[in-house]
Each structure stands twice: as structure tokens, then as C-alpha cells.
Design an enzyme around this catalytic site. Structure first.
Site, PDB file in Angstrom:
ATOM      1  N   TYR A 182      -8.794 -12.347 -45.568  1.00  0.00           N
ATOM      2  CA  TYR A 182      -8.067 -11.074 -45.574  1.00  0.00           C
ATOM      3  C   TYR A 182      -9.040  -9.927 -45.813  1.00  0.00           C
ATOM      4  CZ  TYR A 182      -4.923  -7.275 -46.659  1.00  0.00           C
ATOM      5  OH  TYR A 182      -4.282  -6.075 -46.637  1.00  0.00           O
ATOM      6  N   SER A 237      15.267  21.898 -15.353  1.00  0.00           N
ATOM      7  CA  SER A 237      14.089  22.735 -15.575  1.00  0.00           C
ATOM      8  C   SER A 237      14.545  24.060 -16.156  1.00  0.00           C
ATOM      9  CB  SER A 237      13.355  22.959 -14.255  1.00  0.00           C
ATOM     10  OG  SER A 237      12.585  24.147 -14.303  1.00  0.00           O
ATOM     11  N   HIS A 245       0.829  -1.225   0.000  1.00  0.00           N
ATOM     12  CA  HIS A 245       0.000   0.000   0.000  1.00  0.00           C
ATOM     13  C   HIS A 245       0.855   1.264   0.000  1.00  0.00           C
ATOM     14  CE1 HIS A 245      -3.288  -2.739   1.257  1.00  0.00           C
ATOM     15  NE2 HIS A 245      -2.354  -3.272   2.014  1.00  0.00           N
ATOM     16  N   LYS A 292      16.450  22.021 -10.136  1.00  0.00           N
ATOM     17  CA  LYS A 292      15.769  20.787 -10.517  1.00  0.00           C
ATOM     18  C   LYS A 292      16.652  19.800 -11.267  1.00  0.00           C
ATOM     19  CE  LYS A 292      11.556  20.318 -10.707  1.00  0.00           C
ATOM     20  NZ  LYS A 292      10.734  19.405  -9.914  1.00  0.00           N
ATOM     21  N   GLU A 298       9.990   8.889 -16.410  1.00  0.00           N
ATOM     22  CA  GLU A 298       8.617   9.348 -16.645  1.00  0.00           C
ATOM     23  C   GLU A 298       8.165   9.062 -18.073  1.00  0.00           C
ATOM     24  OE1 GLU A 298       7.816  13.352 -14.449  1.00  0.00           O
ATOM     25  OE2 GLU A 298       9.951  13.183 -14.764  1.00  0.00           O
TER      26      GLU A 298
END
Ligand code: ARG
Length: 460
Positions: free
Chosen positions: A318, A278, A157, A284, A291
Site C-alpha cells: 500500500y 441557441s 469511410h 437552432k 455531444e
């Protein structure tokens, strides 16, 4: 009359809009090597079977070789009006070798031809997936081997649950990747099966030898039913599924790396080579690779579902809808290959921070299960031990300390069975060291896992 290879019965030529709409050359030229290999095998077989002369077969093979060279050195005249890779190659072949070029398509249709090309292409690409996935598994195993004694909170969790070794955590991914490889290998055996000889849909009247063609192309076998052979794309779906599951594994790892590299965790530092900055916030250092990989996973799932949806409800055999099968795979293929390679590279460049991981162990009562197990060894039933441990957690929490910081007197007030040997049981290292049952996080179990994985990595 239309000047298309199929234009015999047409009086008007194709509208330019239709040509642009129906062409596939902009993406299926990617399959040129498989198309040429398939045609060479087909031509040789036609020669051996006496359907064309051996000299004609040789001329076709030589011409096809020249076509390949032209494609590879960039001089091949790709033409959109010739629709797809098959007709582009056949038309150029005929320019090179003359009339005999028109014999190549004997006993063959683009329907079985495209399916052959696509099967060979997927199989070739999947072999590369497997190679790259094995390399990633090797990096995971190496990093696990280097981090046997590093401990960190294991979560359920996304909450601290029990201490585990970093090796165990990394090996979890190694086993997923190993299953990915096995799944791909199993799938590839069904992909690399030849449909050639099915012709348009009903089979052919020529005495072809499909088995010889398949063998020539290093395939595992031949189709059983001509209609099935040209109609189904389950092989591509399976491949897209294998790629999707693999990307799902990578995406979960990306998610963890994103958290771990957040200064609030500080468990890892990604190398500068694998991070980006950044344009406004100078401090940053963003985990963009992880990501993007997580994002590309969504697109890979989309590719699987796009083909699932294309195939759904198509009558035999096809249908031109099936031309839409290639882009999803080509896209997923690129994603899987680049992601596997980058994940291995990123992982290799990662710095782990064992001190930060260790510090995190003392937040979240990761040794509460140990306290319960300790009481069980003293003869208390587990359910009761669970309650005692829970009351101890509540007390420690109210004081803002860990279980191991509670004085013995407080423990004994909660439960007189607790003795001073409890502190050894509450030790995080001990908690990990004791879990040597099969597959657990204990050092002996981790050792055994590493041995099994390394055995597999050594096999070819
Ligand atoms: N470009 C076509 C495809 O990718 C080749 C097969 C065309 N067959 C046909 N009957 N029009 O599916």
C-alpha cells in the site's frame, strides 16, 4: 500529543494544510454503506471466532446500524480532521457504543478495509451498469424490430457503401452493448473478491475467517496473498476499462445521431425533450446531449489513464498514492450510469424519417456491388465484373444519374452480357433482401439476430 486515531507517537498536531491535502472524506464518504457492511461482517466474524465476545460483536453491529441511520438521515457529524470514511465511522461508533468500539479494528488495517470497501462499491455500481445497459439493448432491439423494412445507406469511410436495413444498423449497437454487459459481468467476478484478512500487508496473527466474511458479504472468494491484496488496483482498472469501452460505443452512436439529425441528412428528429436551442440563432435545435456524451467519453478514458498512471511504478504494497483511485471511478461511474440511461431515453424519443433515408439511397451508387455480383452470376470472374461495374458508375456519374437510370443500350455497350434483368438486380430492396447469410442485413438474418438478442434479454 496528536488527537488522531493514529496519533500515539506524534508530539505535534497535523498542519491544517496537510489535513486539507491528505483528507479523502470529501469523496470516500460515498463508500459509507460498503464500509458499514464490511465492518458488520468483520465484527460478527470476530465474535464467532472468539476474538471478541458474542455480546461485544452484537454491540458493534447495533452501533454500526445506528451510524448508518445517522448518515442516511443527514445527522452524522462528518469531520475532516478524521481524514476518511473509515475513521469517521469508527470514531462515531466508539462514541455510541463506548470502549468496545475500539475493538472493531482487531485483525484489520485500513489497507485491507479500504480495498474491501472499494471492491464492494465498484461491484455494486457495476451491477447497476449492467442493468441499465440491458435496458438500452432492449430499446435498441425494440426499435430494430419496428424498423425492419426501413433502408438507409450503410457507409464505410463515411461514404455511401451498400444499402442496409435500419434494423441491422441499430442491432449493430445492440450487440456491442451486449458484449459490454458480458465484459462487465466477467470483470465483476474478479472485483467482488474479499481482501479482508490481509491486514496492513503481511496478514494477521488472529484466527480470522476471511472466507466466512466474504460469504457474508455475497462475495465470490477471498484473496490469496496479503501483499497483493492491499497493493493492487487491477480490479478498478478493469472496471474503468469496461466503462470506457461502453462509453466508446455510446460515443460512436452519438456521432451518428448528430449527423443524422443534421438537416442535410434529415434521417432523424430528436425530441424537444432531448435537444437544446441557441441563444442567438432562433432556428437552432442542437443535439447537445449526444455531444456531451461524446465529450464525457473523453473524460472516462482520462479516468482509466489516470489510475493506470497512479499504479505504474508503485512498489509493494500500500502507498498513499492509492487514495487517488476513488475519484476516477466515482466520476466514470456517474458518467456510465447517466449516459446509459439517457441514451435509452433519447433513442426512445427519436423519430426516424424513412423517406429521407430512402432518398439518400439513390446517391452514391450503393448498388454497384449488385451489378458486379449480377455479372458473376452470368459467369464473369469477379475482378472483371468489378471493372465493368466501375465503368458503368463512371458513365452514370458523368450524366448525374443512378446506375438504375442507365438505359439498357448503354449497359450493353459497356458489356453485352448485361440483360434487362439487370434492373431487378439493381433494386435496393432486393440488394438488402438477398443478404440473408449469417449476420447479414437480410430480413431473415435480422430476424434471427432479434431472436438471439431477445433470448438473452429474457435471461437473468
Ligand atoms: N483513505 C485511505 C485510502 O483511501 C485509506 C487507507 C489509509 N491507509 C494508510 N495506511 N494510510 O487509501
Amino acid at each position: 500529543m496528536s488527537d488522531k486515531p493514529w496519533g500515539g507517537r506524534f508530539k505535534e498536531s497535523t498542519s491544517l494544510a496537510v489535513e486539507a491535502y491528505t483528507e479523502s472524506i470529501s469523496f470516500d464518504s460515498e463508500l459509507y454503506a460498503q464500509d458499514i457492511a464490511g465492518s458488520k461482517a468483520h465484527a460478527r466474524m470476530l465474535g464467532r471466532q472468539g476474538i471478541i465476545t458474542p455480546e461485544e460483536a452484537q454491540q458493534l453491529v447495533n452501533g454500526l446500524e445506528q451510524v448508518r441511520e445517522e448518515i442516511e438521515n443527514g445527522s452524522f457529524p462528518w469531520k475532516r480532521e478524521l481524514e476518511d470514511v473509515h475513521m469517521n465511522i469508527e470514531s462515531r461508533l466508539t462514541q455510541i457504543v463506548g470502549e468496545v468500539g475500539k475493538k472493531l479494528h482487531t485483525g484489520r488495517s485500513r489497507n485491507d478495509q479500504v480495498c474491501l470497501d472499494f471492491r464492494l462499491y465498484i461491484s455494486d455500481q457495476m451491477r447497476e451498469w449492467m442493468r441499465l445497459a440491458r435496458e438500452l439493448a432492449a430499446v435498441l432491439a425494440k426499435k430494430a424490430g419496428e424498423n425492419r423494412t426501413v433502408l438507409l445507406p450503410g457507409c464505410t469511410h463515411m461514404q455511401p457503401a451498400q444499402p442496409v436495413s435500419l434494423a441491422q444498423h441499430l442491432l449493430a449497437y445492440a450487440w456491442m452493448i451486449r458484449r459490454d454487459v458480458e465484459r462487465m459481468a466477467d470483470c465483476e467476478r474478479r472485483v467482488r473478491v474479499s481482501p479482508l484478512g490481509a491486514a496492513a500487508l503481511a496478514g494477521t496473527t488472529y484466527p480470522l475467517d476471511p472466507a466466512a466474511v466474504a460469504e457474508n458479504l455475497g462475495m465470490y472468494g477471498v484473496f490469496d496473498n496479503s501483499m497483493d491484496a492491499v497493493a493492487d488496483r487491477d480490479f478498478a482498472l478493469e472496471a474503468l476499462f469496461c466503462g470506457s469501452v461502453c462509453m466508446g460505443h455510446l460515443s460512436r452512436f452519438c456521432e451518428e445521431l448528430i449527423w443524422w439529425s443534421n438537416p442535410m441528412f434529415g434521417f432523424v428528429t430528436m425530441s424537444d425533450r432531448h435537444s437544446t436551442g441557441s441563444s442567438i440563432m432562433p432556428q437552432k435545435k442542437n443535439p447537445d446531449v449526444a455531444e456531451i456524451m461524446r465529450g464525457k467519453t473523453g473524460r472516462a478514458y482520462g479516468n482509466l489513464f489516470s489510475l493506470m498512471t497512479i499504479v505504474k511504478g508503485l512498489p509493494l504494497t500500500y502507498n498513499r498514492d492509492l487514495q487517488e483511485d476513488k475519484q476516477p471511478f466515482i466520476d466514470t461511474d456517474k458518467t456510465v450510469r447517466h449516459s446509459l440511461a439517457l441514451m435509452a431515453e433519447m433513442l426512445d424519443g427519436l423519430t426516424f424519417h424513412p423517406d429521407r433515408m430512402k432518398a439518400a439511397l439513390s446517391r452514391g451508387f450503393l448498388n454497384a456491388t449488385e451489378l458486379a455480383d449480377y455479372l458473376v452470376t452470368k459467369g464473369m470472374p469477379f475482378r472483371e465484373a468489378h471493372r465493368v461495374s466501375g465503368r458503368s458508375v463512371a458513365l452514370a456519374e458523368s450524366r448525374g444519374v443512378g446506375l438504375e437510370d442507365l438505359p439498357l443500350a448503354d449497359f450493353q455497350e459497356i458489356c453485352p452480357m448485361i440483360g434487362k434483368d439487370v434492373y431487378a438486380a439493381l433494386d435496393y430492396e432486393t440488394a438488402v433482401a438477398r443478404r440473408n447469410a449469417h449476420g447479414g442485413t437480410g430480413p431473415a438474418s435480422v430476424e434471427a439476430q432479434l431472436a438471439r438478442l431477445n433470448d438473452w434479454l429474457q435471461q437473468r
